[in-house]
Scaffold this active site. Structure first.
Site, PDB file in Angstrom:
ATOM      1  N   ASP A  39       0.795  -1.239   0.000  1.00  0.00           N
ATOM      2  CA  ASP A  39       0.000   0.000   0.000  1.00  0.00           C
ATOM      3  C   ASP A  39       0.825   1.285   0.000  1.00  0.00           C
ATOM      4  O   ASP A  39       0.323   2.341  -0.341  1.00  0.00           O
ATOM      5  CB  ASP A  39      -0.919   0.033   1.230  1.00  0.00           C
TER       6      ASP A  39
ATOM      7  N   GLU B 271      -9.475   1.328  -3.648  1.00  0.00           N
ATOM      8  CA  GLU B 271     -10.574   0.565  -3.025  1.00  0.00           C
ATOM      9  C   GLU B 271     -11.249   1.354  -1.901  1.00  0.00           C
ATOM     10  O   GLU B 271     -12.409   1.139  -1.604  1.00  0.00           O
ATOM     11  CB  GLU B 271     -10.080  -0.799  -2.524  1.00  0.00           C
TER      12      GLU B 271
ATOM     13  N   VAL C 244      -3.815 -10.017  -7.672  1.00  0.00           N
ATOM     14  CA  VAL C 244      -2.766  -9.968  -8.702  1.00  0.00           C
ATOM     15  C   VAL C 244      -1.693  -8.955  -8.292  1.00  0.00           C
ATOM     16  O   VAL C 244      -0.507  -9.139  -8.536  1.00  0.00           O
ATOM     17  CB  VAL C 244      -3.430  -9.532 -10.038  1.00  0.00           C
TER      18      VAL C 244
ATOM     19  N   THR D 242      18.859   8.460 -19.312  1.00  0.00           N
ATOM     20  CA  THR D 242      19.804   7.488 -19.871  1.00  0.00           C
ATOM     21  C   THR D 242      19.803   6.255 -18.990  1.00  0.00           C
ATOM     22  O   THR D 242      19.733   6.369 -17.759  1.00  0.00           O
ATOM     23  CB  THR D 242      21.235   8.048 -19.928  1.00  0.00           C
TER      24      THR D 242
ATOM     25  N   GLU E  80      30.022  -3.405 -19.181  1.00  0.00           N
ATOM     26  CA  GLU E  80      30.626  -3.620 -20.507  1.00  0.00           C
ATOM     27  C   GLU E  80      32.067  -3.122 -20.627  1.00  0.00           C
ATOM     28  O   GLU E  80      32.877  -3.736 -21.309  1.00  0.00           O
ATOM     29  CB  GLU E  80      29.750  -3.002 -21.606  1.00  0.00           C
TER      30      GLU E  80
ATOM     31  N   ARG F 250      29.226 -20.054 -19.554  1.00  0.00           N
ATOM     32  CA  ARG F 250      28.530 -19.445 -20.698  1.00  0.00           C
ATOM     33  C   ARG F 250      28.538 -17.932 -20.543  1.00  0.00           C
ATOM     34  O   ARG F 250      28.398 -17.412 -19.437  1.00  0.00           O
ATOM     35  CB  ARG F 250      27.063 -19.906 -20.731  1.00  0.00           C
TER      36      ARG F 250
ATOM     37  N   GLN G  70      18.270  -3.983 -23.076  1.00  0.00           N
ATOM     38  CA  GLN G  70      18.302  -3.097 -21.906  1.00  0.00           C
ATOM     39  C   GLN G  70      17.775  -1.695 -22.218  1.00  0.00           C
ATOM     40  O   GLN G  70      17.378  -0.963 -21.326  1.00  0.00           O
ATOM     41  CB  GLN G  70      19.738  -2.996 -21.363  1.00  0.00           C
TER      42      GLN G  70
HETATM   43  P1  ATP Z   1      -1.219  -5.159   6.183  1.00  0.00           P
HETATM   44  O1  ATP Z   1      -0.838  -3.737   5.981  1.00  0.00           O
HETATM   45  O2  ATP Z   1      -0.787  -6.050   5.104  1.00  0.00           O
HETATM   46  O3  ATP Z   1      -2.663  -5.378   6.574  1.00  0.00           O
HETATM   47  P2  ATP Z   1      -0.654  -5.320   8.972  1.00  0.00           P
HETATM   48  O4  ATP Z   1       0.593  -5.649   9.710  1.00  0.00           O
HETATM   49  O5  ATP Z   1      -1.198  -3.946   9.188  1.00  0.00           O
HETATM   50  O6  ATP Z   1      -0.363  -5.636   7.466  1.00  0.00           O
HETATM   51  P3  ATP Z   1      -2.718  -6.534  10.551  1.00  0.00           P
HETATM   52  O7  ATP Z   1      -3.729  -7.588  10.208  1.00  0.00           O
HETATM   53  O8  ATP Z   1      -3.228  -5.233  11.038  1.00  0.00           O
HETATM   54  O9  ATP Z   1      -1.780  -6.391   9.292  1.00  0.00           O
HETATM   55  O10 ATP Z   1      -1.728  -7.126  11.683  1.00  0.00           O
HETATM   56  C1  ATP Z   1      -1.090  -8.374  11.503  1.00  0.00           C
HETATM   57  C2  ATP Z   1      -1.031  -9.095  12.830  1.00  0.00           C
HETATM   58  O11 ATP Z   1      -0.301  -8.282  13.765  1.00  0.00           O
HETATM   59  C3  ATP Z   1      -2.368  -9.332  13.500  1.00  0.00           C
HETATM   60  O12 ATP Z   1      -3.014 -10.468  13.022  1.00  0.00           O
HETATM   61  C4  ATP Z   1      -1.985  -9.476  14.950  1.00  0.00           C
HETATM   62  O13 ATP Z   1      -1.498 -10.756  15.191  1.00  0.00           O
HETATM   63  C5  ATP Z   1      -0.834  -8.490  15.077  1.00  0.00           C
HETATM   64  N1  ATP Z   1      -1.362  -7.230  15.610  1.00  0.00           N
HETATM   65  C6  ATP Z   1      -1.888  -6.201  14.926  1.00  0.00           C
HETATM   66  N2  ATP Z   1      -2.274  -5.213  15.765  1.00  0.00           N
HETATM   67  C7  ATP Z   1      -1.984  -5.631  17.013  1.00  0.00           C
HETATM   68  C8  ATP Z   1      -2.142  -5.086  18.322  1.00  0.00           C
HETATM   69  N3  ATP Z   1      -2.678  -3.876  18.510  1.00  0.00           N
HETATM   70  N4  ATP Z   1      -1.720  -5.832  19.365  1.00  0.00           N
HETATM   71  C9  ATP Z   1      -1.180  -7.038  19.192  1.00  0.00           C
HETATM   72  N5  ATP Z   1      -1.015  -7.608  17.988  1.00  0.00           N
HETATM   73  C10 ATP Z   1      -1.407  -6.926  16.911  1.00  0.00           C
END
Ligand code: ATP
Length: 753
Positions: free
Chosen positions: A157, A256, A291, A523, A623, A649, A657
């Site tokens: 993101d 989104e 994707v 370039t 090069e 090779r 390029q």
């Molecule tokens: P993405 O940006 O891909 O969603 P993210 O790290 O923000 O990544 P999250 O689902 O928010 O994704 O967090 C991933 C994991 O981190 C969670 O499933 C949880 O295990 C842990 N986590 C997130 N927030 C907390 C929190 N406040 N306290 C403890 N653990 C947390």
């Protein structure tokens, strides 16, 4: 407070996966092992930390071999509800103590990093509880009083503070531009409209940059929703006007998390329906979905992961044991450390501003480059330029190329022409570089002359390496006078810079040369002063990396060493950066030269490796690294000295390029630099200045240098800048690509790179 060498280090990837996480894992494992620190992978993110057992695995040098080109994360990722609970974190702490781990590198998004911070804050309390329950003894606690944490942001993101780019965002942009380019060609064939939805939740980065890179016609992002309630009518009006002006396709890109200014969610189907009614034609919706997370990481993401991963270990090794968690990020081309929680808080501040409908704040919090890109986009997607005010002084500004072809040249011309026209000026195109200027091959360009150029490879205006000499100056002066050119933008390489420099020196004899000239670096060699990166170099790097991936795959069943020759003339940028991105064990560049001693060490290293299970060798050379010990010579030498151990090779990548469609980065930077260049030219003409300048990216900023500095900043003979920032990366490249950790290989072979 003391700086202690970590006893053991753990690494985990968490949250959504992102391309480039593997290169970070590889760099962390190998840097730690190189420094003599045992390292453990915690599989499946925080869930693996809670589960322990087989989820915590000791890593070896070879367990991270051959993973640079793989998408996703080889150590797995997950979202863990258990880790959100104190009981889960208690179990996690016990598992870490079991393995003696008290240093963690977390690669994930803001959620994962928040969790990491909480875990570290609770560490002392968790340990006390474990003692109370009789699960660990006091001695263990004394050995691990603190948990040290550093975070890397792995997220497509690009929504996080503390870093210009998150690991995975550039690869996601590759996927998005590939998809929109493909959609545009079918849309243009049928004169059709498409609504394309991209990921990014609260962050419009992917939609904005994807739209800018592909020349989309309308973009909806969460940070800056349409500022009027009748935005649907306005959008349809503009898109219909675009068709009338000659556009064959209509592409709306939406994030989104897009919503209107009251916070109401905007759906892609709803946008398509609105367009269908207004345009009276079928409108298709494409939701790009996962994707965007998939596929091989881009060259940039591989190197980003590598550099951040390496810095993460270095930071853990050199910081106090009670230091607060740090986020390792990138600013410009430099690694930075920032307090992790400040970055998380700032990141949440954008989401809060959006929630409160304070869009000005949300946009500004994203930073000046984001705001500037959004403003440029708004100009680019106009159906036609704004009409000049009565009495407006319309300047005549010309755009040309010089030097070898660089992908992204067309994107730069498109932006220059549209920005110039929108500012109310007359834009002229010069064909075929300086030769066109000599021959007066100059024509007026309009808004639609550059339609579709954002994504086009090659160079529509034409370019060549021809540099004018004294005898040409009369003709050039005549063309400038005939066309009444008041300012000139040269988008190109060395020939453009040197040509412009010589023209400025000849101003006294040729009064027509008393106009401002701006050179924009384009370039693949990345050998120009005043800019850390030139347009085209990123595309070339991706082409090299893609080709080397295929070359490596071709040798699965054999023991083979490849010597790959890449372009760059006397500048080793492409060789070093592609070596870093592909894991080449040796990179030869002219800046360091090639000595017989180096080749001997290589032979010994290859022979040792291939007789100890190695199956593939990769050497990349620039090069002109050495004109005597050239690619053919190196291959013959290795072949002869390798006997039957392996075959050799050569692969000279050549002009692939320079070709190909420009990468998103090259398109975006081309647009950014061209926009600034035109504004600068206008300003200079209005000030009656006749100075020359070259523009470039330095760190995070765009800067102009006086053309008079050209000679001072470059090595004229070698045609490259005296200072090259990327040279500092050589030790990292050679450490990570060793056949095994330094302390394990025979002393005489310990320095292959
Ligand atoms: P993405 O940006 O891909 O969603 P993210 O790290 O923000 O990544 P999250 O689902 O928010 O994704 O967090 C991933 C994991 O981190 C969670 O499933 C949880 O295990 C842990 N986590 C997130 N927030 C907390 C929190 N406040 N306290 C403890 N653990 C947390």
């Amino acid at each position: 407070m003391s700086v202690e060498k970590p006893t053991r280090l753990g690494i985990l990837t968490s949250g959504g996966d992102a391309q480039g996480m593997n290169s970070a894992v590889r760099a962390i494992v190998r840097t730690a092992l190189d420094r003599g620190v045992p390292v453990y992978a915690i599989l499946e993110g925080y869930q693996g930390l809670v589960d322990g057992g087989d989820c915590i695995q000791s890593m070896t040098w070879d367990s991270v071999g051959g993973i640079l080109h793989r998408g996703g994360t080889i150590i797995g990722t997950a979202r863990s509800d258990a880790f959100r609970t104190r009981a889960g974190r208690l179990q996690a702490a016990w598992n870490l103590l079991e393995h003696g781990i008290d240093n963690l590198v977390i690669i994930g998004g803001d959620g994962s990093l928040t969790g990491a911070n909480l875990f570290r804050q609770e560490w002392a309390g968790l340990l006390a509880e474990l003692v109370e329950k009789g699960l660990v003894n006091q001695e263990t606690i004394t050995e691990h009083p603190n948990l040290k944490i550093v975070g890397l942001v792995g997220s497509i993101d690009n929504d996080m503070f503390g870093t210009d780019m998150t690991i995975g965002a550039d690869s996601a942009l590759h996927r998005i531009t590939e998809a929109i380019d493909a959609i545009s060609s079918t849309a243009a064939s049928h004169q059709r409209a498409f609504v394309v939805k991209v990921m990014g939740r609260n962050c419009g980065y992917l939609a904005l940059m994807g739209g800018l890179a592909t020349g989309a016609d309308w973009v909806l992002i969460p940070e800056s929703p349409p500022d009027v309630d009748n935005w649907r009518e306005l959008m349809c009006e503009r898109l219909i006007a675009g068709r009338k002006a000659g556009r064959r396709d209509t592409i709306v890109v939406m994030a989104e998390g897009a919503h209107d200014r009251h916070g109401n969610y905007i759906g892609s189907t709803e946008v398509a329906k609105t367009l269908e009614e207004a345009m009276k034609e079928e409108v298709r919706v494409t939701v790009l979905g996962h994707v965007q997370r998939g596929g091989a990481p881009s060259a940039f993401d591989r190197n980003l992961g590598t550099l951040l991963g390496h810095a993460a270990v270095e930071s853990l090794l050199s910081s106090d044991s009670d230091i607060e968690p740090q986020l390792i990020g990138l600013r410009g081309n430099h690694i930075t450390l920032s307090p992790l929680m400040e970055c998380v808080e700032q990141t949440h501040a954008v989401a809060n501003a959006i929630e409160e409908h304070n869009y000005e704040k949300a946009l500004n919090l994203r930073g000046s480059s984001f705001v500037e890109a959004f403003q440029t986009l708004r100009t680019m997607l106009r159906a036609l330029p704004r009409q000049p005010q009565p009495g407006h002084n319309r300047l005549r500004l010309a755009v040309m190329h010089a030097g070898a072809l660089a992908p992204g040249m067309n994107s730069a011309v498109r932006a220059a022409v549209r920005i110039g026209l929108d500012r109310g000026h007359i834009m002229l195109g010069v064909r075929n570089g300086f030769q066109g200027l000599i021959d007066n091959e100059i024509f007026e360009m309009n808004w639609m002359s550059v339609n579709g150029w954002a994504s086009r490879g090659g160079c529509e205006l034409g370019t060549n390496r021809m540099m004018p000499s004294g005898k040409d100056y009369y003709h050039i002066a005549r063309s400038i006078e005939l066309q009444n050119i008041q300012g000139l933008l040269i988008i190109g390489g060395w020939a453009g810079y040197e040509g412009a420099f010589q023209m400025l020196k000849a101003q006294e004899n040729y009064p027509a040369f008393n106009i401002p000239i701006v050179c924009l670096p384009a370039t693949i060699d990345n050998n120009l002063p005043g800019s850390e990166l030139s347009i085209g170099a990123d595309t070339a790097l991706n082409s090299i990396v893609g080709a080397v991936d295929k070359i490596k795959d071709s040798a699965v069943a054999l023991k083979r060493c490849f010597v790959v020759e890449v372009m760059g003339r006397y500048c080793g940028y492409l060789a070093l950066m592609s070596g870093l991105a592909t894991g080449a064990e040796r990179v030869y560049i002219d800046e360091e030269g090639v000595r017989l001693k180096d080749l001997q060490i290589d032979v010994e290293g290859l022979n040792y490796g291939f007789s100890h299970g190695k199956r593939l060798g990769l050497i990349i050379r620039s090069e002109n690294a050495n004109l005597v010990y050239n690619t053919a010579f190196m291959c013959s030498l290795f072949e002869e000295e390798g006997h039957d151990l392996y075959d050799v090779r050569q692969s000279i990548l050549g002009h692939l390029q320079q070709g190909g469609i420009p990468s998103p980065f090259d398109r975006i930077q081309a647009t950014r630099l061209a926009t600034r260049s035109i504004d600068y030219l206008i300003d200079q003409v209005e000030k009656s200045s006749s100075e020359g300048a070259f523009i470039g990216l330095q760190g995070k900023e765009i800067k102009f240098h006086n053309m008079q500095d050209f000679e001072r900043l470059v090595d004229i003979k070698k045609q490259r800048p005296k200072e090259q920032w990327w040279m500092d990366l050589r030790p990292i490249a050679s450490t990570l690509a060793q056949p095994s950790p330094r302390h394990e290989i025979p002393k005489e072979l310990a320095q292959p790179g």
